[in-house]
Scaffold this motif. Structure first.
Motif, short mmCIF file in Angstrom:
data_model
loop_
_atom_site.label_atom_id
_atom_site.label_comp_id
_atom_site.label_asym_id
_atom_site.label_seq_id
_atom_site.Cartn_x
_atom_site.Cartn_y
_atom_site.Cartn_z
N ARG A 3 0.85 -1.20 0.00
CA ARG A 3 0.00 0.00 0.00
C ARG A 3 0.88 1.24 0.00
NH1 ARG A 3 -5.53 -0.66 1.19
NH2 ARG A 3 -6.02 -2.78 1.87
N ILE A 4 0.30 2.32 -0.48
CA ILE A 4 1.05 3.59 -0.50
C ILE A 4 0.65 4.44 0.71
CG2 ILE A 4 -0.61 4.72 -2.08
CD1 ILE A 4 2.01 6.02 -3.35
N ASP A 5 1.64 4.98 1.37
CA ASP A 5 1.41 5.80 2.56
C ASP A 5 1.14 7.23 2.09
OD1 ASP A 5 1.71 7.46 4.77
OD2 ASP A 5 3.17 6.14 5.72
N MET A 6 -0.13 7.62 2.09
CA MET A 6 -0.49 8.90 1.50
C MET A 6 -0.09 10.09 2.37
SD MET A 6 -1.45 8.15 -1.48
CE MET A 6 -2.07 9.72 -2.09
N GLN A 7 0.18 9.85 3.65
CA GLN A 7 0.70 10.94 4.48
C GLN A 7 2.13 11.28 4.02
OE1 GLN A 7 -0.83 12.96 6.88
NE2 GLN A 7 1.10 14.05 6.41
N ARG A 8 2.90 10.21 3.77
CA ARG A 8 4.28 10.46 3.29
C ARG A 8 4.26 11.08 1.90
NH1 ARG A 8 7.64 5.11 4.69
NH2 ARG A 8 6.93 4.91 6.83
N VAL A 9 3.28 10.68 1.09
CA VAL A 9 3.16 11.29 -0.24
C VAL A 9 2.94 12.80 -0.07
CG1 VAL A 9 1.72 11.44 -2.31
CG2 VAL A 9 2.35 9.20 -1.40
N GLN A 10 2.06 13.14 0.86
CA GLN A 10 1.80 14.57 1.08
C GLN A 10 3.06 15.30 1.54
OE1 GLN A 10 -1.86 15.86 2.22
NE2 GLN A 10 -1.20 17.53 3.50
N ASP A 11 3.83 14.64 2.44
CA ASP A 11 5.07 15.27 2.91
C ASP A 11 6.01 15.51 1.73
OD1 ASP A 11 3.97 15.01 5.39
OD2 ASP A 11 5.15 13.26 5.98
N LEU A 12 5.95 14.61 0.75
CA LEU A 12 6.87 14.71 -0.39
C LEU A 12 6.39 15.73 -1.45
CD1 LEU A 12 9.42 13.23 -1.62
CD2 LEU A 12 7.80 11.84 -2.91
N VAL A 13 5.10 15.66 -1.78
CA VAL A 13 4.65 16.48 -2.93
C VAL A 13 3.71 17.62 -2.54
CG1 VAL A 13 4.94 14.56 -4.55
CG2 VAL A 13 2.69 14.97 -3.54
N GLY A 14 3.25 17.63 -1.28
CA GLY A 14 2.34 18.69 -0.84
C GLY A 14 0.94 18.55 -1.45
N CYS A 15 0.15 19.63 -1.37
CA CYS A 15 -1.21 19.60 -1.94
C CYS A 15 -1.12 20.02 -3.40
CB CYS A 15 -2.12 20.54 -1.17
SG CYS A 15 -2.44 19.91 0.48
N LEU A 16 -2.01 19.48 -4.19
CA LEU A 16 -1.91 19.63 -5.65
C LEU A 16 -3.25 20.08 -6.21
CD1 LEU A 16 -0.27 16.14 -5.95
CD2 LEU A 16 0.96 18.26 -6.38
N LYS A 17 -3.22 20.42 -7.50
CA LYS A 17 -4.47 20.79 -8.18
C LYS A 17 -4.63 19.96 -9.43
CE LYS A 17 -4.97 25.43 -6.55
NZ LYS A 17 -4.38 26.72 -6.69
N TRP A 18 -5.85 19.81 -9.88
CA TRP A 18 -6.11 19.21 -11.19
C TRP A 18 -7.37 19.87 -11.74
CZ3 TRP A 18 -10.61 16.11 -11.61
CH2 TRP A 18 -11.17 15.73 -10.40
N GLU A 19 -7.58 19.69 -13.04
CA GLU A 19 -8.69 20.41 -13.68
C GLU A 19 -9.67 19.43 -14.32
OE1 GLU A 19 -8.63 23.85 -14.09
OE2 GLU A 19 -6.51 24.39 -13.91
N ASP A 20 -10.94 19.69 -14.08
CA ASP A 20 -11.99 18.91 -14.73
C ASP A 20 -12.73 19.83 -15.68
OD1 ASP A 20 -13.74 16.19 -14.34
OD2 ASP A 20 -15.02 17.91 -14.80
N LEU A 21 -12.93 19.36 -16.90
CA LEU A 21 -13.56 20.18 -17.94
C LEU A 21 -14.93 20.67 -17.50
CD1 LEU A 21 -12.44 20.96 -20.68
CD2 LEU A 21 -13.54 18.95 -21.67
N ARG A 22 -15.65 19.80 -16.74
CA ARG A 22 -17.02 20.13 -16.37
C ARG A 22 -17.07 20.93 -15.06
NH1 ARG A 22 -21.89 16.10 -15.54
NH2 ARG A 22 -20.30 14.86 -14.56
#
Ligand code: GLU
Length: 294
Positions: A154-173
């Motif tokens: 499994r991926i540890d999403m807390q560590r992912v956040q520590d590594l990459v921070g908060c992100l954005k993405w775009e939805d056309l709708r």
């Protein structure tokens, strides 16, 4: 938010049951977006789940149904089951960043945990994994690994956040959306039986195919923040997303892919023409996604 040109989108069915009106909606939308913008629409078969997708006739049936519908795709067809080595490389990259932990929980144990929750999950609802194995002491983990106890990663999403921070993405709708990695589930990235998972394969393949517009059903909207985080971890580009509504029957239930009556093969045998199927989809979209044979 704007489309990147040339637009490259894709139709990515999983071989679970025959091609179905819901698939046709997804395929036709992807094809149309590519055509309107003078781009390309690729076809990818998402068959890493070999236990469910062993029928080799499925691929033949898929090509026949798509040809009968007049839906064509550009470039080579990508078949995920032939790409395990590529997923393994991506997996090793994530592992080398220290973001994975072994999970020894069985499905029965996870189900029992859900059942013990204050409120049982409603129909179709799937609570997040409790992260029980994330907190196992290192010596216990080693002991279980040494004993050869079957496990997924499994991926540890807390560590992912520590590594990459908060992100954005775009939805056309729906516009700009936020991805807070620590709020995503610690999903399985590598299963007991295969060095890949849907989430890993989808981000690796979209990047490799140069997909810059992901068109897919809104049932996958909830997965997008997690996939956005995986793109950041792997240094992959982030496409624009276009999640479309799902088809429902007149009682409001989601059309099941296992419902043979709505398979393209069956509609064809009942005398439907491709034009009639596309017309029925247009009518369904005008009715908020309620589909009925007409
Ligand atoms: N293979 C998935 C499905 O058939 C679609 C995955 C995706 O579009 O990201 O529902």
């Amino acid at each position: 938010m704007s489309l990147r040109h040339p637009v490259t989108t894709r139709f990515a069915p999983t071989p679970s049951g025959e091609l179905h009106v819901g698939h046709v909606l997804a395929a036709a939308r992807a094809r149309r977006l590519a055509d309107v913008h003078g781009g390309s629409c690729l076809l990818r078969v998402e068959d890493i789940d070999t236990a469910r997708t062993q029928n080799p006739m499925w691929l033949t049936g898929l090509f026949e149904d798509l040809a009968w519908l007049g839906l064509h795709f550009d470039g080579e067809v990508m078949v995920q089951s032939r790409r395990m080595k590529v997923y393994e490389q991506a997996l090793n990259r994530i592992r080398s960043l220290g973001l994975l932990y072994p999970c020894f929980c069985t499905r029965a144990e996870i189900r029992a945990e859900w059942a013990a929750m204050a409120r049982a999950p409603h129909d179709g609802e799937c609570p997040h994994y409790s992260r029980r194995c994330r907190n196992l002491p290192a010596d216990r983990v080693q002991e279980l690994l040494d004993k050869g106890v079957p496990h997924a990663w499994r991926i540890d999403m807390q560590r992912v956040q520590d590594l990459v921070g908060c992100l954005k993405w775009e939805d056309l709708r729906t516009g700009t959306r936020l991805c807070i990695p620590s709020e995503c589930e610690d999903v399985i990235i590598s299963r007991k039986d295969t060095p890949a998972s849907y989430h890993l394969a989808v981000v690796v393949d979209d990047a490799e195919q140069g997909v810059n517009l992901v068109t897919r059903g809104e049932d996958l909207l909830a997965c997008t923040p997690l996939q956005r985080a995986l793109q950041a971890v792997l240094g992959l580009p982030t496409p624009l997303y276009a999640h479309h509504m799902l088809l429902r029957d007149v009682s409001g239930n989601r059309l099941s892919k296992r419902d043979k009556a709505r398979s393209i093969r069956s509609l064809r045998e009942q005398g439907f023409s491709p034009q009639r199927i596309f017309r029925s989809l247009d009518c369904a979209l005008n009715r908020g996604g309620i589909w009925k044979p007409e």
